[in-house]
Motif scaffolding. Structure first.
Motif, PDB file in Angstrom:
ATOM      1  N   ILE A  84      -8.628 -12.731 -28.519  1.00 26.47           N
ATOM      2  CA  ILE A  84      -9.474 -13.915 -28.294  1.00 26.47           C
ATOM      3  C   ILE A  84      -8.623 -15.181 -28.283  1.00 26.47           C
ATOM      4  O   ILE A  84      -8.818 -16.074 -27.452  1.00 26.47           O
ATOM      5  CB  ILE A  84     -10.563 -14.016 -29.377  1.00 26.47           C
ATOM      6  CG1 ILE A  84     -11.518 -12.824 -29.279  1.00 26.47           C
ATOM      7  CG2 ILE A  84     -11.346 -15.325 -29.232  1.00 26.47           C
ATOM      8  CD1 ILE A  84     -12.536 -12.758 -30.410  1.00 26.47           C
ATOM      9  N   PHE A  85      -7.655 -15.247 -29.186  1.00 28.91           N
ATOM     10  CA  PHE A  85      -6.778 -16.416 -29.251  1.00 28.91           C
ATOM     11  C   PHE A  85      -5.969 -16.565 -27.959  1.00 28.91           C
ATOM     12  O   PHE A  85      -5.805 -17.686 -27.445  1.00 28.91           O
ATOM     13  CB  PHE A  85      -5.828 -16.262 -30.443  1.00 28.91           C
ATOM     14  CG  PHE A  85      -4.976 -17.472 -30.711  1.00 28.91           C
ATOM     15  CD1 PHE A  85      -5.450 -18.514 -31.487  1.00 28.91           C
ATOM     16  CD2 PHE A  85      -3.697 -17.580 -30.175  1.00 28.91           C
ATOM     17  CE1 PHE A  85      -4.672 -19.637 -31.741  1.00 28.91           C
ATOM     18  CE2 PHE A  85      -2.909 -18.684 -30.417  1.00 28.91           C
ATOM     19  CZ  PHE A  85      -3.393 -19.720 -31.203  1.00 28.91           C
ATOM     20  N   ILE A  86      -5.487 -15.463 -27.428  1.00 30.41           N
ATOM     21  CA  ILE A  86      -4.718 -15.503 -26.182  1.00 30.41           C
ATOM     22  C   ILE A  86      -5.589 -15.997 -25.022  1.00 30.41           C
ATOM     23  O   ILE A  86      -5.151 -16.808 -24.190  1.00 30.41           O
ATOM     24  CB  ILE A  86      -4.129 -14.110 -25.864  1.00 30.41           C
ATOM     25  CG1 ILE A  86      -3.032 -13.757 -26.874  1.00 30.41           C
ATOM     26  CG2 ILE A  86      -3.580 -14.062 -24.441  1.00 30.41           C
ATOM     27  CD1 ILE A  86      -2.504 -12.342 -26.722  1.00 30.41           C
ATOM     28  N   CYS A  92      -7.079 -23.110 -22.095  1.00 29.11           N
ATOM     29  CA  CYS A  92      -6.720 -24.482 -22.452  1.00 29.11           C
ATOM     30  C   CYS A  92      -5.741 -25.087 -21.454  1.00 29.11           C
ATOM     31  O   CYS A  92      -5.814 -26.282 -21.138  1.00 29.11           O
ATOM     32  CB  CYS A  92      -6.110 -24.528 -23.856  1.00 29.11           C
ATOM     33  SG  CYS A  92      -7.312 -24.409 -25.197  1.00 29.11           S
ATOM     34  N   GLY A  93      -4.828 -24.273 -20.965  1.00 32.50           N
ATOM     35  CA  GLY A  93      -3.839 -24.777 -20.029  1.00 32.50           C
ATOM     36  C   GLY A  93      -4.423 -25.239 -18.709  1.00 32.50           C
ATOM     37  O   GLY A  93      -3.773 -25.986 -17.965  1.00 32.50           O
ATOM     38  N   LEU A 101     -11.208 -29.173 -22.476  1.00 33.46           N
ATOM     39  CA  LEU A 101     -10.149 -28.806 -23.417  1.00 33.46           C
ATOM     40  C   LEU A 101     -10.746 -28.514 -24.791  1.00 33.46           C
ATOM     41  O   LEU A 101     -10.369 -27.542 -25.460  1.00 33.46           O
ATOM     42  CB  LEU A 101      -9.108 -29.917 -23.514  1.00 33.46           C
ATOM     43  CG  LEU A 101      -7.974 -29.678 -24.525  1.00 33.46           C
ATOM     44  CD1 LEU A 101      -7.170 -28.439 -24.158  1.00 33.46           C
ATOM     45  CD2 LEU A 101      -7.057 -30.901 -24.603  1.00 33.46           C
ATOM     46  N   ILE A 102     -11.687 -29.353 -25.215  1.00 31.66           N
ATOM     47  CA  ILE A 102     -12.346 -29.151 -26.506  1.00 31.66           C
ATOM     48  C   ILE A 102     -13.104 -27.821 -26.521  1.00 31.66           C
ATOM     49  O   ILE A 102     -13.073 -27.073 -27.510  1.00 31.66           O
ATOM     50  CB  ILE A 102     -13.294 -30.327 -26.806  1.00 31.66           C
ATOM     51  CG1 ILE A 102     -12.476 -31.601 -27.073  1.00 31.66           C
ATOM     52  CG2 ILE A 102     -14.201 -30.016 -27.997  1.00 31.66           C
ATOM     53  CD1 ILE A 102     -13.305 -32.869 -27.139  1.00 31.66           C
ATOM     54  N   LEU A 103     -13.771 -27.491 -25.426  1.00 27.46           N
ATOM     55  CA  LEU A 103     -14.513 -26.227 -25.333  1.00 27.46           C
ATOM     56  C   LEU A 103     -13.569 -25.030 -25.453  1.00 27.46           C
ATOM     57  O   LEU A 103     -13.843 -24.077 -26.197  1.00 27.46           O
ATOM     58  CB  LEU A 103     -15.269 -26.166 -24.007  1.00 27.46           C
ATOM     59  CG  LEU A 103     -15.994 -24.853 -23.705  1.00 27.46           C
ATOM     60  CD1 LEU A 103     -17.071 -24.579 -24.755  1.00 27.46           C
ATOM     61  CD2 LEU A 103     -16.595 -24.874 -22.307  1.00 27.46           C
ATOM     62  N   PHE A 167       0.136 -24.356 -24.638  1.00 25.07           N
ATOM     63  CA  PHE A 167      -0.853 -23.318 -24.896  1.00 25.07           C
ATOM     64  C   PHE A 167      -0.391 -21.960 -24.372  1.00 25.07           C
ATOM     65  O   PHE A 167      -0.548 -20.940 -25.039  1.00 25.07           O
ATOM     66  CB  PHE A 167      -2.188 -23.691 -24.252  1.00 25.07           C
ATOM     67  CG  PHE A 167      -2.774 -24.977 -24.752  1.00 25.07           C
ATOM     68  CD1 PHE A 167      -3.379 -25.039 -26.001  1.00 25.07           C
ATOM     69  CD2 PHE A 167      -2.710 -26.139 -23.995  1.00 25.07           C
ATOM     70  CE1 PHE A 167      -3.918 -26.215 -26.478  1.00 25.07           C
ATOM     71  CE2 PHE A 167      -3.250 -27.328 -24.459  1.00 25.07           C
ATOM     72  CZ  PHE A 167      -3.850 -27.367 -25.707  1.00 25.07           C
ATOM     73  N   TRP A 168       0.191 -21.942 -23.187  1.00 23.18           N
ATOM     74  CA  TRP A 168       0.570 -20.681 -22.573  1.00 23.18           C
ATOM     75  C   TRP A 168       1.726 -19.984 -23.284  1.00 23.18           C
ATOM     76  O   TRP A 168       1.898 -18.771 -23.138  1.00 23.18           O
ATOM     77  CB  TRP A 168       0.926 -20.921 -21.108  1.00 23.18           C
ATOM     78  CG  TRP A 168      -0.264 -21.322 -20.271  1.00 23.18           C
ATOM     79  CD1 TRP A 168      -1.584 -21.166 -20.589  1.00 23.18           C
ATOM     80  CD2 TRP A 168      -0.249 -21.947 -18.994  1.00 23.18           C
ATOM     81  NE1 TRP A 168      -2.394 -21.658 -19.594  1.00 23.18           N
ATOM     82  CE2 TRP A 168      -1.604 -22.149 -18.591  1.00 23.18           C
ATOM     83  CE3 TRP A 168       0.755 -22.372 -18.139  1.00 23.18           C
ATOM     84  CZ2 TRP A 168      -1.952 -22.740 -17.392  1.00 23.18           C
ATOM     85  CZ3 TRP A 168       0.416 -22.967 -16.931  1.00 23.18           C
ATOM     86  CH2 TRP A 168      -0.927 -23.147 -16.561  1.00 23.18           C
TER      87      TRP A 168
END
Length: 494
Positions: A84-86, A92-93, A101-103, A167-168
């Motif tokens: 999920i984090f990935i 985000c990127g 971005l917040i979502l 992020f990536w």
């Protein structure tokens, strides 16, 4: 459920450290990149939300993940969290506005909740108490190591590639960490019927969400005594009351309140919350001061924050050894004193003292964090048996993230309120000043087009507002030191 003997501890530890590095670098690398992200996407008034929504999702899910790990095993829950984090990092990127971005940061936070607590729980499973004190020092050192490379890497990405890579960069790290856990961690899971306290999770989610909104919006969007703020305080009180009642009657609560009767667990968790506020206050707002007020590059801002890691790295490694000899309270007191000392530097920071002044403060706070955080987690795990270790560890991670969440919202609200008040008190001629004018200040091209007098007015307001934030940091540093004095004096048995 127990960890099987054929588990290869070395490979497991490397995988855990990779996952912890991914979570740790996320904070420092984004803090350095945020001024550039704001310059491109706009929305300085939403600055705090980028941190707060991530921390909110993390805080709410940590207790659930801790419970899931005790029921279904560490491996599946940890792996799902990384996935999920990935996904969140990937999305985000591609954000085109601050709102999107917040979502996507919310998605990231939903996965991050599994990483820290379960990683620490696995360490508690596969290492003995004597080994654990040293290994927890190594794990804590990962945060320091990430802080060295995080700010520098974030500065490199925003200056030479693109901020999306902050992020990536998590994607390959997360893949290797998940593979290591899937392949090498062997668990003997004996499935039994359990009840998940979803109602308690809903209550705590609503309570923290309402509190976060109040802390960010009150004083800027709403007046402190407005009906909106007062009604939300009432909602927060009701939500917390319902949560406590639910945890008392739930057959399997997400937070076992009886564990908090142990003074070591109670004090360690509360002090973790207050030091979490201190940590987010520095990591979120120091880069903005260095770039926005001192007009330094992202690289310099990253370095001034990154030196915190050097102190953290040294003291965390030492704490793992010293706690066996001197006990919990004495080592934690050393850390508390260092944290207060570093915070004093920040309330005395001024533009003409240069970024080195802030770097010294970061270094001192890093020393304190390494000592205190290592003691807190070892003390908590030493106070419970295996069957409660997942929940107990998750409670400490929850309080850490809750501290970060409250800190980001509260200190961000102070920044917005003070800055808005300053803009209303000055005359800027043809310019209409609001919070989003800082977007222009953080963009080098747009900044160069502003009159020097206007730049001076904006930087002065930002400097004064951030100084108020640092006073808040000092306050919670002193509170943390007071709490540490209450920590029971206890030595780890060899």
């Amino acid at each position: 459920m127990e960890i099987q003997r054929q588990t290869k501890r070395g490979f497991i530890l490397v995988s855990i450290m990779l996952a912890m590095f991914m979570a740790a670098i996320e904070g420092t690398i984004i803090a350095t990149a945020m001024p550039n992200i704001v310059a491109e996407l706009g929305g300085f008034s939403l600055f705090s939300w980028v941190f707060s929504v991530f921390l909110l999702a993390q805080a709410v899910t940590i207790p659930l993940y801790g419970k899931f790990a005790d029921i279904y095993g560490r491996k599946p829950v940890f792996t799902i969290g990384i996935i999920i984090f990935i996904i969140g990092s990937f999305l985000c990127g591609f954000a085109k506005t601050m709102q999107t971005l917040i979502l996507f940061r919310l998605v990231q936070g939903l996965g991050a909740g599994a990483i820290q607590s379960i990683a620490m729980t696995i360490v508690g499973d596969i290492y003995s108490l004597k080994e654990r004190a040293k290994v927890q020092g190594y794990i804590s050192s990962v945060w320091g190591f990430a802080s060295i490379f995080g700010p520098a890497l974030g500065a490199f990405f925003v200056q030479y590639i693109h901020w999306a890579w902050v992020f990536w960069v998590n994607i390959p790290i997360g893949i290797f960490a998940a593979l290591g856990i899937v392949v090498f961690l062997k668990e003997d899971i004996q499935m039994q019927p359990h009840e998940i306290d979803y109602l308690g999770s809903i209550y705590i989610f609503i309570s923290i969400s309402v509190l976060m909104i109040v802390l960010i919006q009150a004083g800027t969007v709403w007046k402190w005594l407005s009906p909106q703020v007062l009604s939300m305080f009432v909602a927060f009180g009701v939500g917390i009351t319902l949560f406590i009642f639910q945890e008392k009657i739930a057959s399997e609560p997400i937070i076992k309140l009886e564990l908090w009767r142990d003074p070591a667990i109670l004090i360690s968790n509360i002090a973790t919350l207050t030091t979490g506020i201190v940590l987010i206050g520095i990591s979120s707002f120091l880069p903005t001061y260095v770039q926005g007020v001192m007009n330094q590059s992202a690289l310099i801002a990253g370095f001034s924050l990154g030196v915190m890691s050097i102190g953290w790295l040294i003291s965390a490694a030492l704490a793992g050894k010293f706690v066996l000899k001197y006990g919990f309270r004495k080592i934690a007191l050393w850390g508390g004193i260092w944290i207060v000392s570093g915070s004093i530097f920040f309330v005395n920071i001024m533009p003409n003292r240069g970024w080195v002044w802030g770097a010294i403060g970061s270094f001192l706070i890093g020393i304190g964090m390494g000592f205190t955080r290592t003691v807190f987690i070892v003390a908590i795990q030493d106070s419970v048996g295996w069957e409660d270790r997942g929940v107990a560890t998750a409670s400490n991670m929850f309080m850490n993230i809750l501290g970060n969440t409250i800190g980001a919202a509260l200190l961000g609200g102070i920044l917005n309120m003070r800055l808005l008040s300053y803009f209303k008190s000055i005359s800027a001629g043809q310019y209409s000043l609001d919070l989003n004018v800082v977007n222009t200040l953080l963009d080098e091209t747009k900044r160069s087009q502003l009159p020097q007098e206007l730049i001076q007015q904006i930087t002065t307001g930002l400097s004064l507002s951030l100084k108020n934030v640092f006073w808040g940091v000092l306050f919670f540093s002193v509170v943390s030191l007071f709490l540490i004095f209450l920590l029971p004096q206890h030595k780890v048995e060899s």
